[in-house]
Design a protein around this motif. Structure first.
Motif, PDB file in Angstrom:
ATOM      1  N   ASP A  65     -14.213  -8.454  -4.197  1.00 48.69           N
ATOM      2  CA  ASP A  65     -13.605  -9.783  -4.162  1.00 48.69           C
ATOM      3  C   ASP A  65     -12.311  -9.740  -3.337  1.00 48.69           C
ATOM      4  OD1 ASP A  65     -13.160 -12.474  -4.696  1.00 48.69           O
ATOM      5  OD2 ASP A  65     -12.166 -12.074  -6.602  1.00 48.69           O
ATOM      6  N   GLY A  66     -12.431  -9.232  -2.102  1.00 47.93           N
ATOM      7  CA  GLY A  66     -11.274  -9.178  -1.210  1.00 47.93           C
ATOM      8  C   GLY A  66     -10.526  -7.864  -1.224  1.00 47.93           C
ATOM      9  N   GLY A  67     -11.093  -6.822  -1.834  1.00 49.80           N
ATOM     10  CA  GLY A  67     -10.414  -5.533  -1.915  1.00 49.80           C
ATOM     11  C   GLY A  67     -10.512  -4.720  -0.636  1.00 49.80           C
ATOM     12  N   SER A  68      -9.623  -3.759  -0.520  1.00 49.80           N
ATOM     13  CA  SER A  68      -9.576  -2.860   0.639  1.00 49.80           C
ATOM     14  C   SER A  68      -9.405  -1.434   0.157  1.00 49.80           C
ATOM     15  CB  SER A  68      -8.374  -3.207   1.535  1.00 49.80           C
ATOM     16  OG  SER A  68      -8.523  -4.454   2.149  1.00 49.80           O
ATOM     17  N   LEU A  69      -9.659  -0.496   1.061  1.00 49.78           N
ATOM     18  CA  LEU A  69      -9.306   0.891   0.824  1.00 49.78           C
ATOM     19  C   LEU A  69      -8.049   1.152   1.636  1.00 49.78           C
ATOM     20  CD1 LEU A  69     -10.678   3.845  -0.218  1.00 49.78           C
ATOM     21  CD2 LEU A  69     -10.305   4.165   2.191  1.00 49.78           C
ATOM     22  N   TYR A  70      -6.989   1.562   0.956  1.00 46.42           N
ATOM     23  CA  TYR A  70      -5.717   1.891   1.601  1.00 46.42           C
ATOM     24  C   TYR A  70      -5.726   3.379   1.900  1.00 46.42           C
ATOM     25  CZ  TYR A  70      -3.815  -2.710   0.756  1.00 46.42           C
ATOM     26  OH  TYR A  70      -3.596  -4.063   0.788  1.00 46.42           O
ATOM     27  N   TRP A  71      -5.490   3.725   3.170  1.00 48.96           N
ATOM     28  CA  TRP A  71      -5.519   5.106   3.615  1.00 48.96           C
ATOM     29  C   TRP A  71      -4.125   5.720   3.617  1.00 48.96           C
ATOM     30  CZ3 TRP A  71      -9.964   7.501   3.887  1.00 48.96           C
ATOM     31  CH2 TRP A  71     -11.131   6.827   4.248  1.00 48.96           C
ATOM     32  N   ARG A  92       3.375   8.406  -0.580  1.00 51.70           N
ATOM     33  CA  ARG A  92       2.439   8.777  -1.646  1.00 51.70           C
ATOM     34  C   ARG A  92       2.221  10.275  -1.635  1.00 51.70           C
ATOM     35  NH1 ARG A  92      -0.027   4.896  -5.184  1.00 51.70           N
ATOM     36  NH2 ARG A  92       0.891   2.959  -4.455  1.00 51.70           N
ATOM     37  N   ARG A  93       2.140  10.843  -2.817  1.00 48.18           N
ATOM     38  CA  ARG A  93       1.835  12.266  -2.958  1.00 48.18           C
ATOM     39  C   ARG A  93       0.313  12.465  -2.846  1.00 48.18           C
ATOM     40  NH1 ARG A  93       5.949  15.452  -5.031  1.00 48.18           N
ATOM     41  NH2 ARG A  93       7.728  14.273  -5.785  1.00 48.18           N
ATOM     42  N   PRO A  94      -0.107  13.646  -2.440  1.00 51.76           N
ATOM     43  CA  PRO A  94      -1.545  13.908  -2.333  1.00 51.76           C
ATOM     44  C   PRO A  94      -2.225  13.948  -3.705  1.00 51.76           C
ATOM     45  CG  PRO A  94      -0.259  15.775  -1.516  1.00 51.76           C
ATOM     46  CD  PRO A  94       0.704  14.752  -1.978  1.00 51.76           C
ATOM     47  N   PHE A  95      -3.493  13.597  -3.718  1.00 50.13           N
ATOM     48  CA  PHE A  95      -4.334  13.676  -4.910  1.00 50.13           C
ATOM     49  C   PHE A  95      -5.776  13.791  -4.444  1.00 50.13           C
ATOM     50  CE2 PHE A  95      -3.592   9.213  -3.961  1.00 50.13           C
ATOM     51  CZ  PHE A  95      -4.880   8.693  -3.911  1.00 50.13           C
ATOM     52  N   LEU A 135      -8.653  -6.183  -6.338  1.00 46.27           N
ATOM     53  CA  LEU A 135      -8.396  -4.801  -6.716  1.00 46.27           C
ATOM     54  C   LEU A 135      -8.717  -3.949  -5.498  1.00 46.27           C
ATOM     55  CD1 LEU A 135      -7.721  -2.794  -9.035  1.00 46.27           C
ATOM     56  CD2 LEU A 135     -10.188  -2.673  -9.455  1.00 46.27           C
ATOM     57  N   HIS A 136      -7.947  -2.908  -5.279  1.00 50.54           N
ATOM     58  CA  HIS A 136      -8.113  -2.051  -4.110  1.00 50.54           C
ATOM     59  C   HIS A 136      -8.333  -0.607  -4.530  1.00 50.54           C
ATOM     60  CE1 HIS A 136      -6.532  -5.469  -1.883  1.00 50.54           C
ATOM     61  NE2 HIS A 136      -5.480  -5.472  -2.685  1.00 50.54           N
ATOM     62  N   LEU A 137      -8.664   0.223  -3.545  1.00 55.13           N
ATOM     63  CA  LEU A 137      -8.737   1.667  -3.715  1.00 55.13           C
ATOM     64  C   LEU A 137      -7.697   2.300  -2.799  1.00 55.13           C
ATOM     65  CD1 LEU A 137     -12.607   2.279  -3.575  1.00 55.13           C
ATOM     66  CD2 LEU A 137     -11.161   2.211  -5.611  1.00 55.13           C
ATOM     67  N   ALA A 146      -0.401  -5.870  -6.805  1.00 53.99           N
ATOM     68  CA  ALA A 146       1.063  -5.825  -6.863  1.00 53.99           C
ATOM     69  C   ALA A 146       1.629  -4.525  -6.302  1.00 53.99           C
ATOM     70  CB  ALA A 146       1.533  -6.011  -8.308  1.00 53.99           C
ATOM     71  N   ASP A 147       0.851  -3.442  -6.343  1.00 52.65           N
ATOM     72  CA  ASP A 147       1.316  -2.142  -5.862  1.00 52.65           C
ATOM     73  C   ASP A 147       0.919  -1.846  -4.421  1.00 52.65           C
ATOM     74  OD1 ASP A 147       2.461  -1.526  -8.349  1.00 52.65           O
ATOM     75  OD2 ASP A 147       0.510  -0.881  -9.114  1.00 52.65           O
TER      76      ASP A 147
END
Length: 144
Positions: A54-60, A103-106, A3-5, A115-116
């Motif tokens: 468990d292998g997650g990343s933060l996508y910027w 991606r739109r801002p949030f 799972l990522h952020l 998957a995304d």
């Protein structure tokens, strides 16, 4: 499945800006005799810590699209001097470039399922040498 952020990279005009900022902050910490680790402080503490670590990343998100990621290595909740609960998201300092994904801002961060998440450029076989504007246009046309 990890799972990522995903989060906006506020203040950076490019991935190179982010890389330079990380290098500067790590250098400042080394000179001050502190642990040279890269982290981002946020207000909210993720509830799904085990899945993220468990292998997650933060996508910027940089300039309207996901362009890179950093692997999460720790999540440290703490209370600041004013008594407000906060969280440090600790990353590997290496920035991994990804396929450009609009991606739109949030505000804040959001969870991002495997998957995304956009693929790493190296894994996708995309030429890193392509300028960002060309990669963006080719992606929007469905050619990358």
């Amino acid at each position: 499945m990890a799972l990522h952020l995903i989060k906006l990279c506020v203040g950076c005009e490019s991935v190179e800006d982010l890389e330079d900022w990380i290098a500067l902050k790590l250098d400042e910490k080394r000179k001050a005799g502190l642990a040279a680790e890269h982290f981002h402080t946020t207000r909210m503490v993720p509830k799904r810590v085990d899945e993220l670590l468990d292998g997650g990343s933060l996508y910027w998100i940089v300039k309207g699209g996901v362009q890179c990621r950093q692997r999460l290595i720790d999540i440290r909740p703490f209370t600041d001097a004013e008594g407000v609960g906060r969280c440090r998201l600790v990353f590997e300092p290496e920035v991994v470039r990804t396929e450009w994904q609009p991606r739109r801002p949030f505000q804040g961060w959001r969870y991002l399922g495997e998957a995304d998440a956009p693929k790493d450029l190296a894994a996708a076989g995309t030429e890193e040498e392509l300028p960002l504007n060309l990669r963006r246009e080719l992606t929007e046309l469905g050619l990358l």
